[in-house]
Scaffold this active site. Structure first.
Site, short mmCIF file in Angstrom:
data_model
loop_
_atom_site.label_atom_id
_atom_site.label_comp_id
_atom_site.label_asym_id
_atom_site.label_seq_id
_atom_site.Cartn_x
_atom_site.Cartn_y
_atom_site.Cartn_z
N ALA A 1 3.34 -0.93 4.74
CA ALA A 1 2.80 -1.00 6.11
C ALA A 1 2.36 -2.42 6.50
CB ALA A 1 1.66 -0.01 6.27
N ARG B 1 5.14 11.06 -2.33
CA ARG B 1 4.86 10.71 -0.95
C ARG B 1 6.10 10.87 -0.07
NH1 ARG B 1 4.80 4.53 1.18
NH2 ARG B 1 4.06 5.00 3.28
N ARG C 1 13.49 4.08 12.38
CA ARG C 1 12.26 4.89 12.38
C ARG C 1 11.42 4.59 13.62
NH1 ARG C 1 9.46 4.77 6.73
NH2 ARG C 1 8.35 6.47 7.76
N GLU D 1 12.67 -9.66 1.65
CA GLU D 1 11.93 -8.47 2.10
C GLU D 1 12.78 -7.23 1.84
OE1 GLU D 1 10.96 -8.66 6.27
OE2 GLU D 1 10.61 -6.51 6.37
N TYR E 1 11.27 8.63 1.38
CA TYR E 1 11.21 7.60 0.33
C TYR E 1 11.85 8.01 -0.99
CZ TYR E 1 7.88 5.68 3.67
OH TYR E 1 7.29 5.19 4.81
N PRO F 1 0.79 -1.23 0.00
CA PRO F 1 0.00 0.00 0.00
C PRO F 1 0.82 1.29 0.00
CG PRO F 1 -0.09 -1.09 2.13
CD PRO F 1 0.55 -2.05 1.19
N ASN F 2 0.32 2.24 -0.74
CA ASN F 2 0.86 3.61 -0.83
C ASN F 2 2.14 3.72 -1.66
OD1 ASN F 2 -1.22 4.80 0.85
ND2 ASN F 2 -0.24 3.71 2.55
N HIS G 1 12.88 -2.72 1.80
CA HIS G 1 12.30 -1.42 2.15
C HIS G 1 13.19 -0.31 1.62
CE1 HIS G 1 9.47 -3.39 4.78
NE2 HIS G 1 10.48 -4.14 5.20
N ASN H 1 8.21 -5.57 -1.12
CA ASN H 1 8.12 -4.41 -0.24
C ASN H 1 6.65 -4.34 0.16
OD1 ASN H 1 8.06 -2.07 1.18
ND2 ASN H 1 9.04 -0.80 -0.39
C1 DQA Z 1 8.39 1.00 3.68
C2 DQA Z 1 8.50 1.15 5.20
C3 DQA Z 1 7.18 0.90 5.88
O1 DQA Z 1 7.29 1.04 7.28
C4 DQA Z 1 6.15 1.90 5.38
O2 DQA Z 1 4.88 1.62 5.94
C5 DQA Z 1 6.08 1.99 3.90
C6 DQA Z 1 7.30 1.89 3.11
C7 DQA Z 1 9.70 1.36 2.95
O3 DQA Z 1 9.86 0.98 1.80
O4 DQA Z 1 10.55 2.07 3.52
O5 DQA Z 1 5.01 2.24 3.33
O6 DQA Z 1 8.11 -0.36 3.37
#
Ligand code: DQA
Length: 143
Positions: A76, A17, A106, A97, A22, A9-10, A99, A73
């Site tokens: 959240a 964003r 964080r 995994e 990011y 998501p997002n 990010h 990725n």
């Molecule tokens: C994320 C880190 C997550 O905590 C966050 O909710 C994201 C992006 C990252 O790529 O840094 O949406 O996965």
């Protein structure tokens, strides 16, 4: 070799964003980067994004017998989704995994990944380069 990239998501909002966290690279630009790097390494990739948890679960299930590795990725959902964790464990496809940000630097709620125990490893904190590192790790997953 076929590698599935999944984005949660997002991540469709990347570029606009919270760029201080990011970066300014869009998801489409990251996809183009990955497709270029995959070609150089003679591997096939698919690249998907969804804001819907169940859709990601379905894509993981459908990857069985089709993909050799998954790079995810989960955004959240990393911190909340038992369903994604169970799907990764169920298909038993080597999963990495990734990010963009360093989740351990964080907020505390981001320090825990429900996915990490069922993944081969975690790459966190290298911006768009985390995706390339994910690709390289996937290509070498059986080494
Ligand atoms: C994320 C880190 C997550 O905590 C966050 O909710 C994201 C992006 C990252 O790529 O840094 O949406 O996965």
């Amino acid at each position: 070799m076929k590698i599935l990239f999944l984005n949660g998501p997002n991540l469709n909002l990347l570029g606009q964003r919270e760029p201080e966290k990011y970066g300014r690279t869009t998801l489409a630009e990251i996809e183009a980067l990955i497709r270029r790097e995959a070609k150089v390494r003679s591997v096939e990739v698919d690249f998907k994004q969804s804001n819907v948890e169940g859709e990601l679960v379905t894509w993981i299930q459908e990857a069985k017998g089709v993909f050799d590795a998954i790079v995810i990725n989960a955004a959240a959902y990393t911190h909340t989704s038992i369903a994604l964790r169970d799907a990764i464990a169920a298909v038993a496809i080597p999963t990495i995994e990734i990010h963009l940000s360093n989740i351990h630097a964080r907020e505390e709620f981001r320090h825990r990944s429900l996915l990490a125990p069922v993944c081969r490893g975690q790459i966190s904190g290298f911006g768009a380069f985390s995706y390339i590192l994910g690709l390289i790790s996937a290509v070498n997953i059986n080494e």
